[in-house]
Design a protein around this motif. Structure first.
Motif, PDB file in Angstrom:
ATOM      1  N   PRO A 428       8.766   3.755  14.076  1.00 27.89           N
ATOM      2  CA  PRO A 428       9.716   2.648  13.870  1.00 27.89           C
ATOM      3  C   PRO A 428       9.689   2.065  12.461  1.00 27.89           C
ATOM      4  N   ILE A 429       8.487   1.860  11.908  1.00 31.07           N
ATOM      5  CA  ILE A 429       8.423   1.223  10.596  1.00 31.07           C
ATOM      6  C   ILE A 429       9.061   2.107   9.530  1.00 31.07           C
ATOM      7  N   ASP A 430       8.865   3.429   9.635  1.00 34.30           N
ATOM      8  CA  ASP A 430       9.467   4.348   8.667  1.00 34.30           C
ATOM      9  C   ASP A 430      10.980   4.337   8.778  1.00 34.30           C
ATOM     10  N   GLN A 431      11.476   4.318   9.997  1.00 30.46           N
ATOM     11  CA  GLN A 431      12.918   4.296  10.182  1.00 30.46           C
ATOM     12  C   GLN A 431      13.519   2.965   9.722  1.00 30.46           C
ATOM     13  N   TYR A 432      12.775   1.894   9.919  1.00 27.29           N
ATOM     14  CA  TYR A 432      13.228   0.586   9.429  1.00 27.29           C
ATOM     15  C   TYR A 432      13.382   0.631   7.909  1.00 27.29           C
ATOM     16  N   LEU A 433      12.390   1.207   7.220  1.00 26.56           N
ATOM     17  CA  LEU A 433      12.427   1.249   5.762  1.00 26.56           C
ATOM     18  C   LEU A 433      13.500   2.199   5.235  1.00 26.56           C
ATOM     19  N   SER A 434      13.793   3.249   5.994  1.00 29.14           N
ATOM     20  CA  SER A 434      14.828   4.179   5.535  1.00 29.14           C
ATOM     21  C   SER A 434      16.202   3.530   5.527  1.00 29.14           C
ATOM     22  N   THR A 435      16.384   2.504   6.370  1.00 32.97           N
ATOM     23  CA  THR A 435      17.661   1.786   6.404  1.00 32.97           C
ATOM     24  C   THR A 435      17.574   0.421   5.715  1.00 32.97           C
ATOM     25  N   ASN A 436      16.345   0.008   5.347  1.00 35.47           N
ATOM     26  CA  ASN A 436      16.145  -1.271   4.646  1.00 35.47           C
ATOM     27  C   ASN A 436      15.253  -1.047   3.421  1.00 35.47           C
ATOM     28  N   PRO A 437      15.695  -0.222   2.486  1.00 39.36           N
ATOM     29  CA  PRO A 437      14.825   0.086   1.334  1.00 39.36           C
ATOM     30  C   PRO A 437      14.545  -1.115   0.445  1.00 39.36           C
ATOM     31  N   ASP A 438      15.351  -2.166   0.541  1.00 37.82           N
ATOM     32  CA  ASP A 438      15.090  -3.347  -0.281  1.00 37.82           C
ATOM     33  C   ASP A 438      13.719  -3.951   0.015  1.00 37.82           C
ATOM     34  N   TYR A 439      13.225  -3.739   1.243  1.00 38.87           N
ATOM     35  CA  TYR A 439      11.896  -4.246   1.562  1.00 38.87           C
ATOM     36  C   TYR A 439      10.846  -3.632   0.633  1.00 38.87           C
ATOM     37  N   LEU A 440      11.021  -2.365   0.305  1.00 46.18           N
ATOM     38  CA  LEU A 440      10.073  -1.689  -0.577  1.00 46.18           C
ATOM     39  C   LEU A 440      10.230  -2.122  -2.022  1.00 46.18           C
ATOM     40  N   PHE A 441      11.462  -2.215  -2.475  1.00 49.07           N
ATOM     41  CA  PHE A 441      11.713  -2.330  -3.913  1.00 49.07           C
ATOM     42  C   PHE A 441      12.048  -3.741  -4.388  1.00 49.07           C
ATOM     43  N   ARG A 442      12.369  -4.661  -3.457  1.00 51.44           N
ATOM     44  CA  ARG A 442      12.779  -5.994  -3.902  1.00 51.44           C
ATOM     45  C   ARG A 442      12.087  -7.148  -3.171  1.00 51.44           C
ATOM     46  N   ALA A 443      11.579  -6.916  -1.994  1.00 52.87           N
ATOM     47  CA  ALA A 443      10.968  -8.013  -1.237  1.00 52.87           C
ATOM     48  C   ALA A 443       9.618  -8.391  -1.837  1.00 52.87           C
TER      49      ALA A 443
END
Length: 761
Positions: A428-443
């Motif tokens: 789930p967490i990987d799929q969440y990040l694949s559709t919400n990449p801003d969490y990785l790069f901007r949050a």
């Protein structure tokens, strides 16, 4: 286990596949992936970080002239701005935290002050440096000794860990100027024996703690108390050392450092080092079963990407989450080495459990450039010098933003362009990040959870401190031991109820025969390792932590090292020995674990009321009894992942008391949304895994700190339940934090399900 000598391999310039692959630069690799008709649609996001120019300044005027001459001779007449600022603060006597990315030159920020103190005191000053891994301390020791030799001084700098020979240990105790160690050795080896280290403590001027961002959760809270013990002993010998801390970029860095050390620190977090252009790609494997939401296996996709990314003139690192994954992918890549334009010995695995000489050989191969591809767990995530790598492939999200950026920071060193690819798993967490990449790069980065005043952890560490030095009323009155609350109550309990202490007048004395530190772990796993032995030669081929041994070296398991397979013939659980025999196996093994929870006490309750009466769910926090047992293992064929058999595991269960947060659902609601559907309530289990996967986005937990359990009809609540529990005996408050943020976690879970492309969400 050294690879046999290989015939001299052709150079890239001599033609053939090695030449073809050597010609692709990092930008060309990116263009290739973006244009490939099969791969390009699988990249859900591309991110580009522009190159950053160097910001530097001259060496600080306060540096000793001998150090200035040495650094100038090494081409360091100018320092990055953050280096110069950190050194200036340290030389002023300030406690300092340097929080900048990987490969920004943080090492010099503590090496220069340590050497300066030694020069100022004509060799009387002492320093302790704490590193999270043996490999990192060995790496830093080599660099320090090079500088000491260049200064022409007779100072001693050595690592003190489980691999240190007895003769070196004696030298360090008697005449060690710089002791490089880890929290476990400090906790159980140095502090309880402080009388043997009196020279070190009497002249201790500097305490270095590297990779501070790894000190969170249970482990970090325990280490904070070990530091309280360290400062207490240093004070006993008349010294007040300063802290120099190093870390990846942190959120609330000053607050985290204060919780860890008990002191206010000056934070230096403006990175002045140069950086080449950095390109990131998020790769989501193709959907195989839209109904189940099953995607292609991430390891298989890593093997597919390797044919485009690997080559003889590049160094590529693959990060995997599990030891088994490291060995399986290493085997795959070695077997396809010719297709990659490489030789099999240019591809190596790297993980915890390899023997020291084996690890050193691989590290040297990376620095020398003879190892072109390395497949690693988080063992190479931290700051070991492994040369200049070009491409990083993360096979799954590592669980925290800090780890993601640490792994990405292993490539593109020395200002070169780099490529990082994150392969999303079905989790789930990987799929969440694949559709919400801003969490990785901007949050913003996650907050690190650290609670040194947790009563369970604090009480255990107070026992250790009492063994080392008696506590007195005067120390409590001036809020000694880091101002820990309830210290007097804990001491009274240890004296009155546990009979471990004896109070006479204003002093508590340790009176038990036991040596407490050896029985007090710093984390859930602890250092209690199992040795893996060749049944024929009786020589060690590896080691593994006790918890991991239950699913890795049970009888019948396939144990892997560098693509070679060994079958476990006997596991001596009591004496921590596993005996293996080399075999040719076309399968590997995966164990299954069964966990049951019994509610003992409920302490908190919240609910979500439903319009018209009743509630959609109730949330409870309390104490539970956990029983965990390894039940069976499956035999999985390499490449096809076909299940070719299963067998039972016969090992005793592990039990402990801990804390948990339980979401008890209204039965009608669970039936309405289909959570009772599927074999063994698969829908409910799916939600449990989804929530567990998303928790690290909201509460900084370390791997293994929490577990999850779904039950269709809980024997206590008589309702469908999802329980998240501390996997630490007696609990350390993680479930309490999850209780507080559970609505945020549930909202994220809903958003992920709504965006899921599979038919049933």
């Amino acid at each position: 286990m050294k690879s046999p000598a290989q015939p001299q391999r052709p150079s890239p310039e001599s033609g053939g596949p090695r030449r073809t692959r050597s010609q692709r630069s990092v930008p060309e690799l990116e263009a290739l992936l973006r244009s490939d008709p099969e791969l390009a649609p699988r990249f859900s996001h591309w991110e580009r970080v522009a190159a950053r120019a160097e910001r530097s300044r001259p060496l600080p005027e306060s540096l000793d002239p001998r150090l200035r001459t040495l650094l100038e001779a090494r081409g360091q007449a100018r320092l990055y701005e953050h280096q110069a600022r950190a050194i200036e603060l340290a030389l002023e006597g300030r406690d300092v935290l340097i929080a900048t990315p990987t490969a920004s030159g943080k090492t010099l920020c503590y090496v220069a002050p340590i050497l300066q103190r030694l020069l100022e005191t004509r060799g009387d000053a002492r320093a302790i440096a704490l590193f999270p891994t043996k490999a990192l301390s060995q790496d830093q020791s080599a660099g320090l000794n090079t500088l000491i030799a260049a200064l022409g001084e007779p100072w001693h700098s050595f690592t003190y860990d489980g691999d240190t020979p007895p003769s070196v240990r004696r030298t360090l105790r008697d005449d060690g100027h710089i002791v490089l160690t880890n929290p476990w050795m400090l906790h159980a080896g140095i502090l309880p024996n402080h009388a043997k280290w009196s020279e070190l403590f009497a002249n201790l001027r500097t305490i270095v703690i590297d990779e501070v961002h790894t000190l969170s959760g249970v482990f970090g809270s325990s280490v904070a108390n070990v530091l309280r013990r360290l400062l207490r002993i240093a004070e006993h010998y008349g010294s007040r050392p300063q802290f120099v801390l190093c870390s990846a970029t942190l959120r609330d860095a000053a607050a985290h450092a204060k919780r860890l050390t008990g002191r206010d620190v000056a934070v230096v977090d403006e990175d002045g080092s140069p950086s080449g252009e950095r390109v990131f790609g998020v790769y989501n494997p193709p959907m195989l079963d839209p109904v189940a939401g099953l995607r292609a296996n991430a390891l298989e996709e890593a093997r597919r990407l390797a044919t485009h990314l690997c080559g003889p003139s590049r160094q590529v690192i693959f990060f995997c989450q599990r030891r088994t994954s490291v060995e399986v992918l290493t085997r795959y890549l070695k077997e396809s080495a010719r297709e990659l334009g490489l030789e099999p010995d240019e591809i190596r695995g790297y993980r915890g459990g390899y023997l020291p000489l084996h690890r050193r050989e691989i590290e040297e191969g990376l620095r020398a450039g003879t190892v072109k591809v390395v497949v690693s767990t988080n063992a190479l995530e931290l700051g070991i010098d492994i040369g200049r790598l070009d491409v990083a492939v993360l096979v799954g999200y590592p669980g925290s933003q800090a780890s993601f950026w640490q792994r990405a920071g292993r490539v593109g060193r020395r200002g070169q362009p780099s490529l990082t690819v994150l392969i999303a798993r079905s989790d789930p967490i990987d799929q969440y990040l694949s559709t919400n990449p801003d969490y990785l790069f901007r949050a913003p980065r996650e907050r690190l959870g650290l609670d040194p005043d947790n009563l369970v952890i604090l009480s255990e560490q107070v026992k250790c401190a009492s063994f080392e030095l008696p506590f007195r009323d005067e120390e409590l009155a001036r809020k000694g031991f880091g101002g820990a609350p309830h210290l007097a109550d804990i001491l009274d309990y240890l004296a009155g109820q546990s009979n471990l202490l004896l109070r006479r007048g204003d002093t508590w004395h340790w009176m038990a025969d036991a040596y407490p530190a050896q029985d007090v772990p710093l984390s859930s796993g602890g250092p209690d390792n199992v040795l893996v032995l060749d049944v024929e030669t009786k020589k060690a081929i590896g080691e593994i932590d006790r918890e991991g041994s239950l699913t890795t070296v049970h009888e019948g398991a396939i144990y892997q090292v560098q693509g070679e397979t060994w079958k476990v013939e006997r596991f001596d659980y009591e004496n921590r020995r596993a005996y293996v025999r080399a075999v040719e196996s076309d399968y590997f093994t995966e164990a299954e674990v069964d966990t049951t929870l019994k509610v003992l006490r409920l302490e908190r309750h919240a609910r979500r009321p439903r319009a018209g009466g009743g509630e959609d769910y109730g949330l409870y926090a309390g104490e539970v009894h956990v029983t965990t047992v390894a039940t069976q293992y499956k035999k999985i064929r390499f490449y096809t992942r076909e299940n070719v058999g299963a067998d039972e595991i016969h090992l005793p269960p592990e039990t402990y008391l801990t804390e948990a947060a339980t979401l008890a659902l209204d039965p009608a609601l669970a039936q309405q949304v289909g959570l009772d559907k599927g074999s063994d309530a698969g829908g409910l289990r799916g939600v449990a895994e989804l929530i567990q996967g998303l928790v690290p986005l909201f509460v900084r937990v370390d791997p293994g700190d929490v577990g999850v359990l779904a039950e269709l009809r809980h024997p206590h609540f008589e309702r469908p339940t999802l329980t998240i529990f501390d996997r630490i005996p007696d609990g350390v408050g993680l479930s309490e934090r999850i209780f507080l943020v559970h609505r945020d976690v549930l909202r994220a879970a809903l958003g992920l399900v709504e965006r899921c492309p599979c038919r049933m969400g």
